[in-house]
Scaffold this motif. Structure first.
Motif, PDB file in Angstrom:
ATOM      1  N   VAL A   1       0.848  -1.195   0.000  1.00 20.30           N
ATOM      2  CA  VAL A   1       0.000   0.000   0.000  1.00 20.30           C
ATOM      3  C   VAL A   1       0.885   1.246   0.000  1.00 20.30           C
ATOM      4  N   THR A   2       0.537   2.206  -0.850  1.00 23.15           N
ATOM      5  CA  THR A   2       1.232   3.494  -0.875  1.00 23.15           C
ATOM      6  C   THR A   2       0.261   4.561  -0.380  1.00 23.15           C
ATOM      7  N   ILE A   3       0.717   5.376   0.573  1.00 20.91           N
ATOM      8  CA  ILE A   3      -0.070   6.474   1.110  1.00 20.91           C
ATOM      9  C   ILE A   3       0.647   7.764   0.723  1.00 20.91           C
ATOM     10  N   THR A   4      -0.050   8.648   0.018  1.00 16.36           N
ATOM     11  CA  THR A   4       0.552   9.897  -0.438  1.00 16.36           C
ATOM     12  C   THR A   4      -0.220  11.061   0.161  1.00 16.36           C
ATOM     13  N   GLN A   5       0.513  11.978   0.785  1.00 15.66           N
ATOM     14  CA  GLN A   5      -0.069  13.174   1.385  1.00 15.66           C
ATOM     15  C   GLN A   5       0.106  14.332   0.407  1.00 15.66           C
TER      16      GLN A   5
ATOM     17  N   ILE B   1      -3.057  21.360   6.220  1.00 17.43           N
ATOM     18  CA  ILE B   1      -4.329  21.031   5.589  1.00 17.43           C
ATOM     19  C   ILE B   1      -3.963  20.237   4.347  1.00 17.43           C
ATOM     20  N   HIS B   2      -4.436  19.008   4.289  1.00 15.11           N
ATOM     21  CA  HIS B   2      -3.992  18.111   3.229  1.00 15.11           C
ATOM     22  C   HIS B   2      -5.018  17.009   2.975  1.00 15.11           C
ATOM     23  N   ALA B   3      -4.775  16.280   1.920  1.00 21.98           N
ATOM     24  CA  ALA B   3      -5.545  15.080   1.607  1.00 21.98           C
ATOM     25  C   ALA B   3      -4.564  13.921   1.540  1.00 21.98           C
ATOM     26  N   LEU B   4      -5.071  12.734   1.764  1.00 25.92           N
ATOM     27  CA  LEU B   4      -4.268  11.518   1.653  1.00 25.92           C
ATOM     28  C   LEU B   4      -4.857  10.650   0.551  1.00 25.92           C
ATOM     29  N   VAL B   5      -3.996  10.099  -0.295  1.00 24.03           N
ATOM     30  CA  VAL B   5      -4.424   9.129  -1.292  1.00 24.03           C
ATOM     31  C   VAL B   5      -3.813   7.794  -0.890  1.00 24.03           C
ATOM     32  N   VAL B   6      -4.683   6.796  -0.741  1.00 22.80           N
ATOM     33  CA  VAL B   6      -4.257   5.458  -0.356  1.00 22.80           C
ATOM     34  C   VAL B   6      -4.390   4.571  -1.592  1.00 22.80           C
ATOM     35  N   ASP B   7      -3.256   4.100  -2.114  1.00 26.50           N
ATOM     36  CA  ASP B   7      -3.252   3.212  -3.275  1.00 26.50           C
ATOM     37  C   ASP B   7      -2.987   1.791  -2.818  1.00 26.50           C
ATOM     38  N   THR B   8      -3.954   0.916  -3.073  1.00 24.52           N
ATOM     39  CA  THR B   8      -3.799  -0.507  -2.785  1.00 24.52           C
ATOM     40  C   THR B   8      -3.702  -1.227  -4.123  1.00 24.52           C
ATOM     41  N   PRO B   9      -3.407  -2.509  -4.114  1.00 25.53           N
ATOM     42  CA  PRO B   9      -3.365  -3.213  -5.394  1.00 25.53           C
ATOM     43  C   PRO B   9      -4.696  -3.170  -6.161  1.00 25.53           C
TER      44      PRO B   9
ATOM     45  N   ARG C   1      -7.511  -0.772  -5.217  1.00 23.80           N
ATOM     46  CA  ARG C   1      -8.314   0.424  -4.974  1.00 23.80           C
ATOM     47  C   ARG C   1      -7.436   1.662  -4.845  1.00 23.80           C
ATOM     48  N   ARG C   2      -8.028   2.817  -5.167  1.00 23.51           N
ATOM     49  CA  ARG C   2      -7.428   4.124  -4.867  1.00 23.51           C
ATOM     50  C   ARG C   2      -8.465   4.873  -4.042  1.00 23.51           C
ATOM     51  N   ILE C   3      -8.085   5.276  -2.838  1.00 20.89           N
ATOM     52  CA  ILE C   3      -8.991   5.906  -1.892  1.00 20.89           C
ATOM     53  C   ILE C   3      -8.427   7.274  -1.543  1.00 20.89           C
ATOM     54  N   ILE C   4      -9.275   8.306  -1.591  1.00 19.51           N
ATOM     55  CA  ILE C   4      -8.826   9.631  -1.164  1.00 19.51           C
ATOM     56  C   ILE C   4      -9.483   9.956   0.178  1.00 19.51           C
ATOM     57  N   VAL C   5      -8.664  10.441   1.094  1.00 22.24           N
ATOM     58  CA  VAL C   5      -9.126  10.843   2.419  1.00 22.24           C
ATOM     59  C   VAL C   5      -8.907  12.342   2.514  1.00 22.24           C
ATOM     60  N   ASP C   6     -10.004  13.097   2.529  1.00 20.23           N
ATOM     61  CA  ASP C   6      -9.918  14.554   2.627  1.00 20.23           C
ATOM     62  C   ASP C   6      -9.982  14.916   4.099  1.00 20.23           C
ATOM     63  N   THR C   7      -8.841  15.265   4.694  1.00 24.66           N
ATOM     64  CA  THR C   7      -8.785  15.560   6.120  1.00 24.66           C
ATOM     65  C   THR C   7      -9.424  16.893   6.457  1.00 24.66           C
ATOM     66  N   CYS C   8      -9.524  17.794   5.492  1.00 26.81           N
ATOM     67  CA  CYS C   8     -10.263  19.045   5.613  1.00 26.81           C
ATOM     68  C   CYS C   8      -9.874  19.811   6.886  1.00 26.81           C
ATOM     69  N   VAL C   9     -10.712  20.750   7.274  1.00 27.99           N
ATOM     70  CA  VAL C   9     -10.490  21.490   8.511  1.00 27.99           C
ATOM     71  C   VAL C   9     -11.688  21.371   9.429  1.00 27.99           C
ATOM     72  N   GLY C  10     -12.565  20.437   9.154  1.00 26.78           N
ATOM     73  CA  GLY C  10     -13.682  20.186  10.045  1.00 26.78           C
ATOM     74  C   GLY C  10     -14.985  20.834   9.606  1.00 26.78           C
ATOM     75  N   LYS C  11     -16.022  20.477  10.297  1.00 30.13           N
ATOM     76  CA  LYS C  11     -17.351  20.993  10.027  1.00 30.13           C
ATOM     77  C   LYS C  11     -17.430  22.465  10.442  1.00 30.13           C
ATOM     78  N   ASP C  12     -18.264  23.207   9.759  1.00 27.17           N
ATOM     79  CA  ASP C  12     -18.534  24.606  10.079  1.00 27.17           C
ATOM     80  C   ASP C  12     -17.318  25.518   9.903  1.00 27.17           C
ATOM     81  N   LYS C  13     -16.468  25.221   8.924  1.00 30.38           N
ATOM     82  CA  LYS C  13     -15.337  26.109   8.668  1.00 30.38           C
ATOM     83  C   LYS C  13     -15.822  27.400   8.031  1.00 30.38           C
ATOM     84  N   PRO C  14     -15.089  28.487   8.213  1.00 28.45           N
ATOM     85  CA  PRO C  14     -15.523  29.769   7.628  1.00 28.45           C
ATOM     86  C   PRO C  14     -15.464  29.752   6.115  1.00 28.45           C
TER      87      PRO C  14
END
Length: 92
Positions: free
Chosen positions: A23-27, A69-77, A79-92
């Protein structure tokens, strides 16, 4: 685990990758900044400086927090999954 860092054209960190087994995880960094305890009021320099694993990635030598503030892309053999870490709910 192997880590690779590539600079972006803004002079920032850009992206960092970790290889964990097959698995490769890219920030992908959108923004980094340093603040005192604005987000975490109890994270004063006196409180965070003794925590050695925070240095140098997560605090400055003066004990100021480093945020990303970043996103993570998880590459498996299969699947490719993106995790948007964002800044949370109710951001300005």
């Amino acid at each position: 685990m192997q880590t690779t860092t590539v600079a972006d054209n803004r002079g920032g960190e850009g992206m960092r990758s970790w290889q964990v087994g097959d698995v490769t995880i890219t920030q992908f960094v959108e923004l980094t900044f340093e603040v005192l305890e604005a987000f975490l009021p109890q994270a004063t320099p006196e409180a965070v400086l003794p925590i050695e694993w925070l240095r140098p990635e997560f605090i400055t030598p003066q004990g100021v927090l480093r945020f990303s503030i970043h996103a993570l892309v998880v590459d498996t053999p299969t699947r490719r999954i993106i995790v948007d870490t964002c800044v949370g709910k109710d951001k300005p």
